[in-house]
Design a protein around this motif. Structure first.
Motif, PDB file in Angstrom:
ATOM      1  N   ALA A  40       0.827  -1.208   0.000  1.00 23.12           N
ATOM      2  CA  ALA A  40       0.000   0.000   0.000  1.00 23.12           C
ATOM      3  C   ALA A  40       0.858   1.254   0.000  1.00 23.12           C
ATOM      4  O   ALA A  40       1.931   1.285   0.614  1.00 23.12           O
ATOM      5  N   LYS A  41       0.351   2.261  -0.678  1.00 27.70           N
ATOM      6  CA  LYS A  41       1.039   3.549  -0.696  1.00 27.70           C
ATOM      7  C   LYS A  41       0.025   4.678  -0.742  1.00 27.70           C
ATOM      8  O   LYS A  41      -1.118   4.499  -1.179  1.00 27.70           O
ATOM      9  N   LEU A  42       0.467   5.827  -0.287  1.00 25.65           N
ATOM     10  CA  LEU A  42      -0.331   7.040  -0.299  1.00 25.65           C
ATOM     11  C   LEU A  42      -0.108   7.751  -1.622  1.00 25.65           C
ATOM     12  O   LEU A  42       1.038   7.917  -2.058  1.00 25.65           O
ATOM     13  N   VAL A  43      -1.199   8.136  -2.282  1.00 24.70           N
ATOM     14  CA  VAL A  43      -1.103   8.922  -3.512  1.00 24.70           C
ATOM     15  C   VAL A  43      -2.069  10.097  -3.405  1.00 24.70           C
ATOM     16  O   VAL A  43      -3.102  10.005  -2.751  1.00 24.70           O
ATOM     17  N   PHE A  44      -1.704  11.183  -4.039  1.00 20.51           N
ATOM     18  CA  PHE A  44      -2.571  12.357  -4.075  1.00 20.51           C
ATOM     19  C   PHE A  44      -3.056  12.559  -5.501  1.00 20.51           C
ATOM     20  O   PHE A  44      -2.251  12.627  -6.428  1.00 20.51           O
ATOM     21  N   VAL A  45      -4.364  12.621  -5.646  1.00 21.12           N
ATOM     22  CA  VAL A  45      -4.967  12.853  -6.943  1.00 21.12           C
ATOM     23  C   VAL A  45      -5.948  14.007  -6.773  1.00 21.12           C
ATOM     24  O   VAL A  45      -6.888  13.908  -5.977  1.00 21.12           O
ATOM     25  N   ARG A  46      -5.679  15.087  -7.496  1.00 22.71           N
ATOM     26  CA  ARG A  46      -6.508  16.292  -7.384  1.00 22.71           C
ATOM     27  C   ARG A  46      -6.605  16.741  -5.926  1.00 22.71           C
ATOM     28  O   ARG A  46      -7.680  17.052  -5.422  1.00 22.71           O
ATOM     29  N   HIS A  47      -5.491  16.708  -5.254  1.00 23.19           N
ATOM     30  CA  HIS A  47      -5.369  17.117  -3.841  1.00 23.19           C
ATOM     31  C   HIS A  47      -6.144  16.225  -2.886  1.00 23.19           C
ATOM     32  O   HIS A  47      -6.362  16.582  -1.736  1.00 23.19           O
ATOM     33  N   VAL A  48      -6.589  15.088  -3.359  1.00 17.68           N
ATOM     34  CA  VAL A  48      -7.301  14.136  -2.504  1.00 17.68           C
ATOM     35  C   VAL A  48      -6.343  12.990  -2.179  1.00 17.68           C
ATOM     36  O   VAL A  48      -5.818  12.347  -3.091  1.00 17.68           O
ATOM     37  N   LEU A 124      -1.377   4.924 -13.261  1.00 18.76           N
ATOM     38  CA  LEU A 124      -2.564   4.694 -14.101  1.00 18.76           C
ATOM     39  C   LEU A 124      -3.826   5.211 -13.420  1.00 18.76           C
ATOM     40  O   LEU A 124      -4.708   5.769 -14.078  1.00 18.76           O
ATOM     41  N   ALA A 125      -3.918   5.036 -12.112  1.00 23.73           N
ATOM     42  CA  ALA A 125      -5.084   5.539 -11.363  1.00 23.73           C
ATOM     43  C   ALA A 125      -5.164   7.060 -11.460  1.00 23.73           C
ATOM     44  O   ALA A 125      -6.249   7.617 -11.677  1.00 23.73           O
ATOM     45  N   ARG A 126      -4.026   7.732 -11.305  1.00 31.29           N
ATOM     46  CA  ARG A 126      -4.008   9.201 -11.426  1.00 31.29           C
ATOM     47  C   ARG A 126      -4.517   9.641 -12.801  1.00 31.29           C
ATOM     48  O   ARG A 126      -5.347  10.540 -12.905  1.00 31.29           O
ATOM     49  N   PHE A 127      -3.994   9.000 -13.853  1.00 33.82           N
ATOM     50  CA  PHE A 127      -4.405   9.366 -15.220  1.00 33.82           C
ATOM     51  C   PHE A 127      -5.898   9.126 -15.417  1.00 33.82           C
ATOM     52  O   PHE A 127      -6.601   9.951 -16.015  1.00 33.82           O
ATOM     53  N   GLU A 128      -6.394   8.014 -14.925  1.00 32.70           N
ATOM     54  CA  GLU A 128      -7.810   7.684 -15.087  1.00 32.70           C
ATOM     55  C   GLU A 128      -8.697   8.692 -14.367  1.00 32.70           C
ATOM     56  O   GLU A 128      -9.722   9.119 -14.890  1.00 32.70           O
ATOM     57  N   ILE A 129      -8.309   9.078 -13.161  1.00 26.56           N
ATOM     58  CA  ILE A 129      -9.103  10.055 -12.403  1.00 26.56           C
ATOM     59  C   ILE A 129      -9.044  11.424 -13.072  1.00 26.56           C
ATOM     60  O   ILE A 129     -10.043  12.152 -13.100  1.00 26.56           O
ATOM     61  N   SER A 134     -15.286  11.811 -11.998  1.00 31.29           N
ATOM     62  CA  SER A 134     -16.435  11.304 -11.243  1.00 31.29           C
ATOM     63  C   SER A 134     -16.385   9.789 -11.018  1.00 31.29           C
ATOM     64  O   SER A 134     -17.299   9.234 -10.412  1.00 31.29           O
ATOM     65  N   ILE A 135     -15.328   9.112 -11.473  1.00 32.69           N
ATOM     66  CA  ILE A 135     -15.251   7.662 -11.326  1.00 32.69           C
ATOM     67  C   ILE A 135     -15.169   7.295  -9.842  1.00 32.69           C
ATOM     68  O   ILE A 135     -14.478   7.957  -9.072  1.00 32.69           O
ATOM     69  N   ASP A 136     -15.916   6.267  -9.447  1.00 38.17           N
ATOM     70  CA  ASP A 136     -15.830   5.840  -8.050  1.00 38.17           C
ATOM     71  C   ASP A 136     -14.638   4.897  -7.905  1.00 38.17           C
ATOM     72  O   ASP A 136     -14.158   4.307  -8.872  1.00 38.17           O
ATOM     73  N   LEU A 137     -14.165   4.744  -6.674  1.00 43.55           N
ATOM     74  CA  LEU A 137     -12.914   4.022  -6.437  1.00 43.55           C
ATOM     75  C   LEU A 137     -13.009   2.528  -6.737  1.00 43.55           C
ATOM     76  O   LEU A 137     -12.036   1.923  -7.183  1.00 43.55           O
TER      77      LEU A 137
END
Length: 170
Positions: A40-48, A124-129, A134-137
């Motif tokens: 597991a790792k922490l990632v920030f996407v759109r400041h979230v 890939l998650a960052r790019f997709e978001i 509006s995609i749910d996790l």
């Protein structure tokens, strides 16, 4: 008769350990579930802040919001259940795997191959978001689970996860 506890280890990056305020155990127990330990790792996407987790054996992703360290365990389990259902695992497979997630230990990352895949799936998650804010996790994780991965000989985490889970019920 010896009691076997249902346990797995979430192997966290240093940043995530700090966020969770967790002390990593030195010698974690062997996992009792089919998908193995999780990274597991922490990632920030759109400041979230998000926590992206992947199975050590199948690279199956599970993503949860990074809020409240004390609620991480049940949120991870609930998200894992939803992702397993989303990739097409049957109720028996899902039930068994989630029961094996009853408790978990916190450890540090130990496998560079898995950590590299975790970093790739996080990107890939960052790019997709970014493309679909509006995609749910759960939907995001299920979509990422279709990604061919070189450590899996270009199989997808979905395919490998289902094979491991089927083996558990046969």
């Amino acid at each position: 008769m010896q009691t076997v506890w249902n346990v797995l280890t979430i192997r966290c990056t240093r940043k995530l350990l700090k966020l969770l305020g967790a002390e990593a155990i030195v010698d974690p127990p062997s996992p009792t579930n089919r998908l193995g330990n999780w990274y597991a790792k922490l990632v920030f996407v759109r400041h979230v802040p998000l926590i992206i987790c992947i199975s050590e054996r199948s690279l199956l992703p599970v993503i949860v919001e990074a809020r409240g360290a004390s609620s991480f365990s049940p949120r991870f389990r609930d998200a894992a259940r939803s992702v397993l259902q989303g990739i097409g695992a049957g109720p028996d497979m899902v039930g068994r795997e989630v029961r094996e997630m009853e408790s978990f230990a916190i450890g540090v990352t130990a496998n560079r191959r898995v950590l590299g895949s975790l970093n790739d799936l996080a990107s890939l998650a960052r790019f997709e978001i970014e493309d679909n804010p509006s995609i749910d996790l759960v939907t995001l994780a299920v979509k990422l689970a279709e990604t061919p991965c070189s450590p899996l000989k270009y199989e997808s985490p979905r395919t490998v996860s289902l094979a491991l889970l089927r083996h558990a019920t046969s």
